[in-house]
Design an enzyme around this catalytic site. Structure first.
Site, mmCIF file in Angstrom:
data_model
loop_
_atom_site.group_PDB
_atom_site.id
_atom_site.type_symbol
_atom_site.label_atom_id
_atom_site.label_comp_id
_atom_site.label_asym_id
_atom_site.label_seq_id
_atom_site.Cartn_x
_atom_site.Cartn_y
_atom_site.Cartn_z
ATOM 1 N N SER A 59 -1.333 -7.195 8.735
ATOM 2 C CA SER A 59 -0.734 -5.938 8.273
ATOM 3 C C SER A 59 -1.778 -5.029 7.654
ATOM 4 O O SER A 59 -2.741 -5.498 7.045
ATOM 5 C CB SER A 59 0.348 -6.259 7.223
ATOM 6 O OG SER A 59 0.758 -5.085 6.565
ATOM 7 N N LYS A 116 -0.887 -12.308 3.952
ATOM 8 C CA LYS A 116 -1.486 -11.836 5.216
ATOM 9 C C LYS A 116 -3.015 -11.899 5.119
ATOM 10 O O LYS A 116 -3.707 -12.340 6.034
ATOM 11 C CB LYS A 116 -1.037 -10.406 5.525
ATOM 12 C CG LYS A 116 0.428 -10.304 5.917
ATOM 13 C CD LYS A 116 0.728 -11.163 7.146
ATOM 14 C CE LYS A 116 2.169 -11.084 7.563
ATOM 15 N NZ LYS A 116 2.475 -11.947 8.713
ATOM 16 N N TYR A 151 3.284 -10.618 -0.671
ATOM 17 C CA TYR A 151 3.427 -10.589 0.798
ATOM 18 C C TYR A 151 2.088 -10.193 1.422
ATOM 19 O O TYR A 151 1.588 -10.894 2.315
ATOM 20 C CB TYR A 151 4.517 -9.584 1.221
ATOM 21 C CG TYR A 151 4.360 -9.166 2.661
ATOM 22 C CD1 TYR A 151 3.735 -7.958 2.986
ATOM 23 C CD2 TYR A 151 4.761 -10.003 3.688
ATOM 24 C CE1 TYR A 151 3.531 -7.608 4.306
ATOM 25 C CE2 TYR A 151 4.573 -9.649 5.011
ATOM 26 C CZ TYR A 151 3.956 -8.443 5.317
ATOM 27 O OH TYR A 151 3.734 -8.094 6.622
HETATM 28 C C1 WQD Z 1 7.442 4.090 4.114
HETATM 29 C C2 WQD Z 1 7.480 5.317 3.230
HETATM 30 C C3 WQD Z 1 8.233 4.920 0.987
HETATM 31 C C4 WQD Z 1 12.380 3.969 1.937
HETATM 32 C C5 WQD Z 1 6.080 -1.672 4.552
HETATM 33 C C6 WQD Z 1 5.356 -2.885 4.124
HETATM 34 C C7 WQD Z 1 4.190 -3.126 5.036
HETATM 35 C C8 WQD Z 1 4.644 -3.140 6.462
HETATM 36 C C9 WQD Z 1 5.405 -1.869 6.807
HETATM 37 C C10 WQD Z 1 4.947 -5.405 7.206
HETATM 38 C C11 WQD Z 1 6.977 5.019 1.815
HETATM 39 C C12 WQD Z 1 9.173 5.856 1.731
HETATM 40 C C13 WQD Z 1 11.031 4.286 2.049
HETATM 41 C C14 WQD Z 1 13.266 4.895 1.311
HETATM 42 C C15 WQD Z 1 11.438 6.407 0.979
HETATM 43 N N1 WQD Z 1 5.476 -4.265 6.694
HETATM 44 N N2 WQD Z 1 10.589 5.487 1.580
HETATM 45 N N3 WQD Z 1 12.755 6.084 0.856
HETATM 46 O O1 WQD Z 1 6.087 0.557 2.361
HETATM 47 O O2 WQD Z 1 4.713 1.781 4.138
HETATM 48 O O3 WQD Z 1 5.216 -0.586 4.434
HETATM 49 O O4 WQD Z 1 6.491 -1.775 5.888
HETATM 50 O O5 WQD Z 1 3.840 -5.597 7.593
HETATM 51 O O6 WQD Z 1 3.625 -4.365 4.689
HETATM 52 O O7 WQD Z 1 4.878 -2.669 2.821
HETATM 53 O O8 WQD Z 1 7.053 1.078 4.650
HETATM 54 O O9 WQD Z 1 9.214 1.974 5.383
HETATM 55 O O10 WQD Z 1 9.089 0.767 3.144
HETATM 56 O O11 WQD Z 1 8.082 3.030 3.391
HETATM 57 O O12 WQD Z 1 11.009 7.495 0.546
HETATM 58 O O13 WQD Z 1 14.488 4.661 1.158
HETATM 59 O O14 WQD Z 1 8.825 5.740 3.082
HETATM 60 O O15 WQD Z 1 8.043 5.372 -0.336
HETATM 61 O O16 WQD Z 1 6.244 6.142 1.362
HETATM 62 P P1 WQD Z 1 5.726 0.769 3.783
HETATM 63 P P2 WQD Z 1 8.447 1.664 4.146
#
Ligand code: WQD
Length: 335
Positions: free
Chosen positions: A124, A153, A149
């Site tokens: 990741s 990785k 998590y």
């Molecule tokens: C994306 C953006 C949130 C939800 C995660 C894991 C990473 C990988 C991919 C496995 C961020 C914003 C989110 C909401 C929001 N997974 N958001 N409102 O955090 O980049 O990565 O998934 O490998 O390890 O950490 O993805 O989709 O959670 O968030 O504003 O209700 O959307 O703040 O900026 P993230 P995400």
């Protein structure tokens, strides 16, 4: 070629099973359905026209793995099976270290004596933490993980790297995913979050479907053009096809041992507010949202430098953000 797909009933795993089938491989699934649904197997049969062999087992169980290697002539492994909720990993660190690392060790203890040499590891972009430069290349310094998590990785990559460097007959590529979104265009398989979605796009589609009253944008005061966080959102079928390209590369390698890490993204960064606008444009559905507080652990911006994946895998993401969001919405409407 028989490819063992651990976690093959999961979101990325199931899409990779389709891509492997389409490329002429024979995928064999091991999945304990702790974070996936057996219904996926019926859906995979509808898409591929073939009942995919599936062992309802846990990857940490070396006896179960040994039985599979004895029964199936496995030529390579794609290792997806892991717990992956960032927040949950901070609440239950031991559960995450035990599950995510034991499965790696059990796989290695089984595949090496079985003479299975090829493995793709699901890593990741979270290993980069909050990068000092953008886009991130594979040489961007690895930062202390922002979550347990993410640390599983990073440690996983180190275990594979060490097993290769100490002379075990292994060829491993760690694929560092950015943000997988979307679903198979048939709408038959997709992301199945349990409970309240952590990730952005499933929350967007559930809000559009009226399951959630509104989306909360976690902060718009970041140092980005519109103040919301930027990520590299890649269609899950592009990500699946990158795994096929990577396993093909391993089989073509003349070397006895190999370890490499490769970013898998689009090279394009989009902000949360841009995702909302693109979704509304694609679906014609207004998306109710409010601006809330920042989410702990979020980084302002990260997106991939795709030079190495283009060169080493002869692969490039080809689906657009709009296609990803349209496919995600079609999948949500079928739930
Ligand atoms: C994306 C953006 C949130 C939800 C995660 C894991 C990473 C990988 C991919 C496995 C961020 C914003 C989110 C909401 C929001 N997974 N958001 N409102 O955090 O980049 O990565 O998934 O490998 O390890 O950490 O993805 O989709 O959670 O968030 O504003 O209700 O959307 O703040 O900026 P993230 P995400």
């Amino acid at each position: 070629m028989n490819i063992l797909v651990t976690g093959g009933a999961g979101f990325i795993g199931s899409h990779t099973v389709v891509a492997l089938h389409e490329a002429g491989f024979n995928p064999v699934i091991i999945d304990d359905f702790s974070n996936s649904n057996p219904m996926v197997l019926e859906r995979l049969e509808k898409i591929t026209g073939k009942r995919i062999t599936c062992y309802d087992q846990n990857c940490c169980d070396t006896t179960a793995l040994q039985a599979i290697f004895d029964t199936e002539k496995i030529d390579g492994v794609i290792h997806f099976a892991a717990f992956k909720a960032v927040g949950e990993s901070m609440a239950y660190p031991l559960k995450y270290y035990r599950n995510n690392l034991d499965s790696i060790l059990a796989l290695l203890e089984t595949m090496i004596p079985a003479g299975v040499q090829h493995l793709i590891f699901s890593s990741s972009c979270t290993v980069y933490g909050n990068p000092d430069q953008l886009p991130v290349t594979e040489d961007t310094p690895i930062k202390p993980a922002m979550s347990v998590y993410g640390n599983t990785k990073r440690i996983g990559e180190e275990i594979f790297r060490d097993l290769v460097s100490t002379g075990n007959p292994l060829k491993v590529i760690a694929l560092r995913y950015f943000n997988p979104i979307g679903a198979h265009p048939t709408g038959l398989i997709g992301e199945l979050p349990t409970g309240t979605p952590n990730n952005l796009v499933p929350f967007v589609t559930q809000t559009a479907a009226g399951i959630r009253p509104e989306l909360t944008v976690y902060g718009n005061d970041y140092d980005t053009p519109d103040g919301s966080c930027i990520r590299d959102y890649i269609h899950v079928m592009d990500l699946a096809e990158a795994h096929v390209a990577a396993i093909k590369r391993l089989f073509d390698l003349p070397l006895p041992t190999h370890f490499d890490e490769i970013n898998v993204g689009t090279g394009q960064g989009n902000s949360v507010l841009e995702i909302i606008k693109a979704f509304e444009k694609v679906t014609g559905k207004p998306l109710p949202y409010t601006i809330g507080k920042r989410r702990m652990g979020d980084i302002p911006s990260i997106y991939a430098d795709v030079t190495k994946s283009t060169q080493k895998l002869d692969w490039k993401a080809k689906r657009t953000l709009e296609e990803s969001l349209a496919d995600a919405w079609r999948w949500q409407q079928g739930l």
